[in-house]
Write an enzyme that holds these catalytic residues in place. Sequence first.
Site, PDB file in Angstrom:
ATOM      1  CB  SER A 119     -30.174  57.728 -38.918  1.00 38.08           C
ATOM      2  OG  SER A 119     -30.304  57.306 -37.608  1.00 38.08           O
ATOM      3  CG  HIS A 140     -35.527  55.794 -38.595  1.00 39.74           C
ATOM      4  ND1 HIS A 140     -35.595  57.068 -39.111  1.00 39.74           N
ATOM      5  CD2 HIS A 140     -34.485  55.811 -37.728  1.00 39.74           C
ATOM      6  CE1 HIS A 140     -34.642  57.807 -38.577  1.00 39.74           C
ATOM      7  NE2 HIS A 140     -33.964  57.066 -37.746  1.00 39.74           N
ATOM      8  CD  GLU A 152     -38.649  58.593 -41.194  1.00 34.44           C
ATOM      9  OE1 GLU A 152     -38.836  59.469 -42.038  1.00 34.44           O
ATOM     10  OE2 GLU A 152     -37.535  58.384 -40.713  1.00 34.44           O
ATOM     11  CG  ASN A 190     -32.277  62.073 -39.655  1.00 33.20           C
ATOM     12  OD1 ASN A 190     -32.367  62.830 -38.694  1.00 33.20           O
ATOM     13  ND2 ASN A 190     -32.064  60.784 -39.516  1.00 33.20           N
TER      14      ASN A 190
HETATM   15  N1  LIG Z   1     -29.066  57.502 -31.507  1.00 27.67           N
HETATM   16  C1  LIG Z   1     -30.148  57.923 -32.162  1.00 27.67           C
HETATM   17  O1  LIG Z   1     -30.777  58.942 -31.793  1.00 27.67           O
HETATM   18  C2  LIG Z   1     -30.675  57.155 -33.348  1.00 27.67           C
HETATM   19  C3  LIG Z   1     -32.004  57.362 -33.760  1.00 27.67           C
HETATM   20  C4  LIG Z   1     -32.529  56.602 -34.807  1.00 27.67           C
HETATM   21  C5  LIG Z   1     -31.713  55.671 -35.440  1.00 27.67           C
HETATM   22  N2  LIG Z   1     -30.408  55.498 -35.047  1.00 27.67           N
HETATM   23  C6  LIG Z   1     -29.635  54.481 -35.741  1.00 27.67           C
HETATM   24  O2  LIG Z   1     -29.581  53.322 -34.908  1.00 27.67           O
HETATM   25  C7  LIG Z   1     -28.362  52.620 -35.125  1.00 27.67           C
HETATM   26  C8  LIG Z   1     -27.648  52.457 -33.814  1.00 27.67           C
HETATM   27  O3  LIG Z   1     -27.387  53.734 -33.272  1.00 27.67           O
HETATM   28  P1  LIG Z   1     -27.067  53.933 -31.723  1.00 27.67           P
HETATM   29  O4  LIG Z   1     -27.252  55.377 -31.449  1.00 27.67           O
HETATM   30  O5  LIG Z   1     -27.807  52.921 -30.913  1.00 27.67           O
HETATM   31  O6  LIG Z   1     -25.499  53.593 -31.695  1.00 27.67           O
HETATM   32  P2  LIG Z   1     -24.611  53.095 -30.464  1.00 27.67           P
HETATM   33  O7  LIG Z   1     -23.220  53.461 -30.800  1.00 27.67           O
HETATM   34  O8  LIG Z   1     -25.194  53.545 -29.173  1.00 27.67           O
HETATM   35  O9  LIG Z   1     -24.776  51.495 -30.519  1.00 27.67           O
HETATM   36  C9  LIG Z   1     -24.316  50.709 -31.570  1.00 27.67           C
HETATM   37  C10 LIG Z   1     -24.028  49.318 -31.021  1.00 27.67           C
HETATM   38  O10 LIG Z   1     -23.772  48.450 -32.126  1.00 27.67           O
HETATM   39  C11 LIG Z   1     -22.781  47.532 -31.691  1.00 27.67           C
HETATM   40  N3  LIG Z   1     -22.181  46.881 -32.842  1.00 27.67           N
HETATM   41  C12 LIG Z   1     -21.253  47.339 -33.709  1.00 27.67           C
HETATM   42  N4  LIG Z   1     -20.951  46.401 -34.621  1.00 27.67           N
HETATM   43  C13 LIG Z   1     -21.732  45.321 -34.333  1.00 27.67           C
HETATM   44  C14 LIG Z   1     -21.867  44.027 -34.902  1.00 27.67           C
HETATM   45  N5  LIG Z   1     -21.148  43.665 -35.949  1.00 27.67           N
HETATM   46  N6  LIG Z   1     -22.748  43.168 -34.346  1.00 27.67           N
HETATM   47  C15 LIG Z   1     -23.470  43.529 -33.271  1.00 27.67           C
HETATM   48  N7  LIG Z   1     -23.369  44.738 -32.678  1.00 27.67           N
HETATM   49  C16 LIG Z   1     -22.517  45.619 -33.206  1.00 27.67           C
HETATM   50  C17 LIG Z   1     -21.816  48.400 -30.894  1.00 27.67           C
HETATM   51  O11 LIG Z   1     -20.972  47.596 -30.070  1.00 27.67           O
HETATM   52  C18 LIG Z   1     -22.778  49.268 -30.103  1.00 27.67           C
HETATM   53  O12 LIG Z   1     -23.138  48.675 -28.868  1.00 27.67           O
HETATM   54  C19 LIG Z   1     -27.599  53.419 -36.176  1.00 27.67           C
HETATM   55  O13 LIG Z   1     -27.864  52.874 -37.440  1.00 27.67           O
HETATM   56  C20 LIG Z   1     -28.193  54.813 -36.045  1.00 27.67           C
HETATM   57  O14 LIG Z   1     -28.099  55.555 -37.239  1.00 27.67           O
HETATM   58  C21 LIG Z   1     -29.875  56.208 -33.998  1.00 27.67           C
END
Ligand SMILES: NC(=O)c1ccc[n+]([C@@H]2O[C@H](COP(=O)([O-])OP(=O)(O)OC[C@H]3O[C@@H](n4cnc5c(N)ncnc54)[C@H](O)[C@@H]3O)[C@@H](O)[C@H]2O)c1
Length: 282
Positions: A119, A140, A152, A190
């Site tokens: 993000s 994204h 995006e 964002n």
């Molecule tokens: N939640 C949202 O609304 C949203 C929206 C757009 C983008 N994002 C982006 O998406 C990404 C993930 O966010 P999320 O909300 O799914 O987070 P989340 O915490 O729900 O999930 C992250 C996952 O990554 C895993 N992880 C951590 N280190 C790892 C590794 N080395 N190898 C494999 N897996 C690993 C964790 O165990 C966890 O299951 C982030 O970069 C976030 O900025 C989130």
Amino acid sequence: MDIRRVGVIGAGTMGNGIAHVFARSGFDVLLCDVEQRFLDRALDTIGKSLDREVAKNKISADDKAQALSRIQPVTDRGHLTDCDFVIEAATEKFEIKADIFRDIDRLTRPDVILASNTSSISITRLAALTRRPERVIGMHFFNPVPVMKLVEVIRGLATSQETFATVRDLSVKLDKTPVEVNDAPGFVSNRVLMPLLNEAMFAVMEGVATPEAVDEVFKLGMAHPMGPLTLADFIGLDVCLDIMRVLHSGLGDSKYRPCPLLIKMVDAGWLGRKSGRGFYKY
Ligand SMILES: NC(=O)c1ccc[n+]([C@@H]2O[C@H](COP(=O)([O-])OP(=O)(O)OC[C@H]3O[C@@H](n4cnc5c(N)ncnc54)[C@H](O)[C@@H]3O)[C@@H](O)[C@H]2O)c1
């Protein structure tokens, strides 16, 4: 290059949604996380959200079974060697993503595109860690991924036109609408959204209006489906704070300073919906 086999790294909120949409669109998916229990939880979530699509007649029960059968959960990144495309959706920490990008650069064929769902982290910076910066790009997605149409597509400084075109076309194959954006803190989504939420928090902090009143103004006056404080609670106040800090440090303008009330609430552990308390109680 023909993309058939896709690696998704991180099986949390976004990773499981991304695996869902790729599998539903006919791609084979290797879903990778650090522990089996995260993968089990992700498959459970994907099963339930495919069930909702069956109930709404968007897909058949057979489509659901086929989509699930296309997802292979793995805890070892070594299995991603024969992927044709990899998207990283792991925890939003630069060190974690840096480690993943160095590793998948080593593991996958040199012609494979490596994407990040970050993000806020710079695509240019992630690309520079690899030997193929022209094949690194931001893809994204928005939460919930199976529902939200936008992707995006973020060009890093070195991203090639061929890489951009491949990811744009891939987004369309997933039934999403790609929008082209250049790499800059917060991209477009964002950079524009978070200052709105932050300003709504200033209005509450300064006693201009209650959270309910601020949200009502946006729902009834601007036709937003949810008000900015409800949305901030939904996104997570810790996530909002992290993104404001990225905007503030990356763009260097005081207009991006995080609202002190936001900092205080995060310090108190009031993270929004996920912690049971934010601007509202859950
Ligand atoms: N939640 C949202 O609304 C949203 C929206 C757009 C983008 N994002 C982006 O998406 C990404 C993930 O966010 P999320 O909300 O799914 O987070 P989340 O915490 O729900 O999930 C992250 C996952 O990554 C895993 N992880 C951590 N280190 C790892 C590794 N080395 N190898 C494999 N897996 C690993 C964790 O165990 C966890 O299951 C982030 O970069 C976030 O900025 C989130």
